[in-house]
Design a protein around this motif. Structure first.
Motif, short mmCIF file in Angstrom:
data_model
loop_
_atom_site.label_atom_id
_atom_site.label_comp_id
_atom_site.label_asym_id
_atom_site.label_seq_id
_atom_site.Cartn_x
_atom_site.Cartn_y
_atom_site.Cartn_z
N ASN A 29 33.49 40.78 36.39
CA ASN A 29 33.78 42.00 36.03
C ASN A 29 35.34 42.41 36.50
O ASN A 29 35.46 43.79 36.54
CB ASN A 29 32.72 42.85 36.31
N HIS A 30 36.36 41.48 36.76
CA HIS A 30 37.54 42.03 37.32
C HIS A 30 38.44 42.24 36.20
O HIS A 30 38.31 41.59 35.02
CB HIS A 30 38.20 40.94 38.14
N ARG A 31 39.30 43.20 36.26
CA ARG A 31 40.06 43.68 35.36
C ARG A 31 41.29 42.56 34.90
O ARG A 31 41.57 42.47 33.62
CB ARG A 31 40.88 45.14 35.79
N TYR A 32 41.73 42.05 35.87
CA TYR A 32 43.20 41.21 35.50
C TYR A 32 42.42 39.98 35.46
O TYR A 32 41.82 39.23 36.12
CB TYR A 32 43.94 41.29 36.71
N MET A 33 43.04 39.28 34.50
CA MET A 33 42.79 37.59 34.09
C MET A 33 44.20 37.01 33.71
O MET A 33 45.25 37.78 33.04
CB MET A 33 41.77 37.42 33.08
N TYR A 34 44.46 35.79 34.00
CA TYR A 34 45.71 35.09 33.79
C TYR A 34 45.53 33.74 33.27
O TYR A 34 44.70 32.88 33.75
CB TYR A 34 46.55 35.03 35.09
N TRP A 35 46.55 33.24 32.62
CA TRP A 35 46.60 31.72 32.25
C TRP A 35 47.88 31.28 32.91
O TRP A 35 49.02 32.01 32.67
CB TRP A 35 46.70 31.42 30.85
N TYR A 36 47.75 30.38 33.83
CA TYR A 36 48.89 29.54 34.11
C TYR A 36 49.01 27.87 33.69
O TYR A 36 47.95 27.51 33.20
CB TYR A 36 48.93 29.27 35.81
N ARG A 37 49.96 27.40 33.63
CA ARG A 37 50.33 25.92 33.46
C ARG A 37 50.79 25.28 34.57
O ARG A 37 51.73 25.77 35.26
CB ARG A 37 50.90 25.38 32.12
N GLN A 38 50.50 24.08 34.97
CA GLN A 38 51.07 23.24 36.15
C GLN A 38 51.66 22.02 35.65
O GLN A 38 50.82 21.32 34.97
CB GLN A 38 50.18 23.06 37.30
N ASP A 39 53.01 22.00 35.87
CA ASP A 39 53.52 20.70 35.43
C ASP A 39 54.29 19.93 36.69
O ASP A 39 54.85 20.84 37.41
CB ASP A 39 54.67 20.81 34.29
N PRO A 40 54.49 18.84 36.60
CA PRO A 40 55.04 18.10 37.69
C PRO A 40 56.47 18.86 37.82
O PRO A 40 57.16 18.66 36.76
CB PRO A 40 55.21 16.63 37.25
N GLY A 41 57.12 18.93 39.12
CA GLY A 41 58.29 19.60 39.25
C GLY A 41 58.71 20.89 38.74
O GLY A 41 59.75 21.41 38.81
N HIS A 42 57.62 21.61 38.39
CA HIS A 42 57.57 22.92 37.81
C HIS A 42 56.62 23.98 38.63
O HIS A 42 56.86 24.97 38.63
CB HIS A 42 57.45 23.02 36.38
N GLY A 43 55.80 23.49 39.41
CA GLY A 43 54.53 24.31 39.94
C GLY A 43 53.88 24.70 38.85
O GLY A 43 53.77 24.31 37.81
N LEU A 44 53.38 26.11 39.31
CA LEU A 44 52.44 26.87 38.20
C LEU A 44 53.27 27.97 37.79
O LEU A 44 54.12 28.82 38.44
CB LEU A 44 51.29 27.37 39.08
N ARG A 45 53.33 28.13 36.56
CA ARG A 45 54.14 29.19 35.61
C ARG A 45 53.19 29.91 34.97
O ARG A 45 52.12 29.26 34.42
CB ARG A 45 55.07 28.38 34.80
N LEU A 46 53.20 31.11 34.87
CA LEU A 46 52.28 32.05 34.09
C LEU A 46 52.48 32.11 32.64
O LEU A 46 53.83 32.00 32.26
CB LEU A 46 52.46 33.52 34.67
N ILE A 47 51.54 32.02 31.90
CA ILE A 47 51.77 32.06 30.30
C ILE A 47 51.52 33.51 29.84
O ILE A 47 52.39 33.85 29.06
CB ILE A 47 50.70 30.99 29.76
N HIS A 48 50.70 33.93 30.19
CA HIS A 48 49.95 35.32 29.84
C HIS A 48 48.99 35.69 30.63
O HIS A 48 48.51 35.01 31.08
CB HIS A 48 49.15 35.16 28.28
N TYR A 49 48.95 37.15 30.52
CA TYR A 49 48.01 37.73 31.47
C TYR A 49 47.28 38.91 30.66
O TYR A 49 47.90 39.30 29.57
CB TYR A 49 48.51 38.19 32.64
N SER A 50 46.24 39.41 31.31
CA SER A 50 45.45 40.61 30.56
C SER A 50 45.07 41.43 31.50
O SER A 50 44.71 41.04 32.93
CB SER A 50 44.04 39.98 29.86
N TYR A 51 45.29 42.64 31.32
CA TYR A 51 45.04 43.73 32.20
C TYR A 51 43.67 44.71 31.93
O TYR A 51 43.73 45.67 32.43
CB TYR A 51 46.29 44.79 32.55
#
Lengths: 109, 111
Positions: B28-50
Motif C-alpha cells: 500500500n505504498h503511495r509512490y511507484m516507479y518504472w526504470y529501464r536498465q541498459d548496458p552503458g546507461h545504468g538505470l533510467r526512470l521512465i515514469h512514476y506515480s505518486y
C-alpha cells in the motif's frame, strides 16, 4: 540534471581484501542510496544514507553531503560480494533517483 | 522482502506489437516507479506515480505510457514495441524517507 559518477568502474579483489567505492554527485541531494546488483540481476538495498555514516556487518558507508561524495567500504570481501554496486541520488523531493554508472566488483576465491 | 512482484519476468515479442508489463505491490505504498536498465546507461526512470491516477514522466518516457487505477498495481505499456525498447525493466516502490525498493525485473526482447 544531476550528474553521478562512480569509481572505479571495475574492481577485482582476492577474497579477504578490503575495498572502497566512491560516488561523486554534482549537486546537493536529499536522498542517497547504495545498491548491490547480484549476478542474477536483483537490486538489493544496502544503505539509505543522505548524510553521515552507517554500518551493516562488513559493509559501511559515509556520505559527506557538503563535499558531494559518498564512500562504500567493503571489508573482508567474499565471493558473494561480486556484482555491480550502484549509487543513486535524488536531488528534489520528487522521489526520482538518478543512478551512477556502477562499479563492477569481482571477488576471486 | 519489499512485497513487489513483476509480470511477466521474461517476454519476447515482435516489433510493432503492444506490450504491457505489470508491477504489483502488497504494502500500500503511495509512490511507484518504472526504470529501464541498459548496458552503458545504468538505470533510467521512465515514469512514476505518486498516487492512484497520478503519474508523471521521467527521463526516458518517449514510447511508453503508464496507468495506475489501483494503489497496488502500476502498468507500463509499450503501444508499439521497437527494438530500442529491448531492455530489463524494473519497478520500484517508495517507503518512508524516500528510500526506494526494487522488484525482480522483467527482461523484454523485441525482435
Amino acid at each position: 540534471g544531476i550528474q553521478v559518477e562512480q569509481s572505479p568502474p571495475d574492481l577485482i579483489l582476492q577474497e579477504g581484501a578490503n575495498s572502497t567505492l566512491r560516488c561523486n554527485f554534482s549537486d546537493s541531494v536529499n536522498n542517497l542510496q547504495w545498491f548491490h546488483q547480484n549476478p542474477w540481476g536483483q537490486l538489493i538495498n544496502l544503505f539509505y544514507i543522505p548524510s553521515g555514516t552507517k554500518q551493516n556487518g562488513r559493509l559501511s558507508a559515509t556520505t559527506v553531503a557538503t563535499e558531494r561524495y559518498s564512500l562504500l567500504y567493503i571489508s573482508s570481501s567474499q565471493t558473494t560480494d561480486s556484482g555491480v554496486y550502484f549509487c543513486a541520488v535524488e536531488r528534489d523531493a520528487g522521489n526520482m533517483l538518478t543512478f551512477g554508472g556502477g562499479t563492477r566488483l569481482m571477488v576471486k576465491p | 522482502d519489499a512485497g513487489i512482484t513483476q509480470s511477466p519476468r521474461h517476454k519476447v515479442t515482435e516489433t510493432g506489437t503492444p506490450v504491457t508489463l505489470r508491477c504489483h505491490q502488497t504494502e500500500n505504498h503511495r509512490y511507484m516507479y518504472w526504470y529501464r536498465q541498459d548496458p552503458g546507461h545504468g538505470l533510467r526512470l521512465i515514469h512514476y506515480s505518486y498516487g492512484v491516477k497520478d503519474t508523471d514522466k521521467g527521463e526516458v518516457s518517449d514510447g511508453y505510457s503508464v496507468s495506475r487505477s489501483k494503489t497496488e498495481d502500476f502498468l507500463l505499456t509499450l503501444e508499439s514495441a521497437t527494438s530500442s525498447q529491448t531492455s530489463v525493466y524494473f519497478c520500484a516502490i517508495s517507503r518512508v524517507r524516500n528510500e526506494q525498493f526494487f522488484g525482480p525485473g522483467t527482461r523484454l526482447t523485441v525482435l
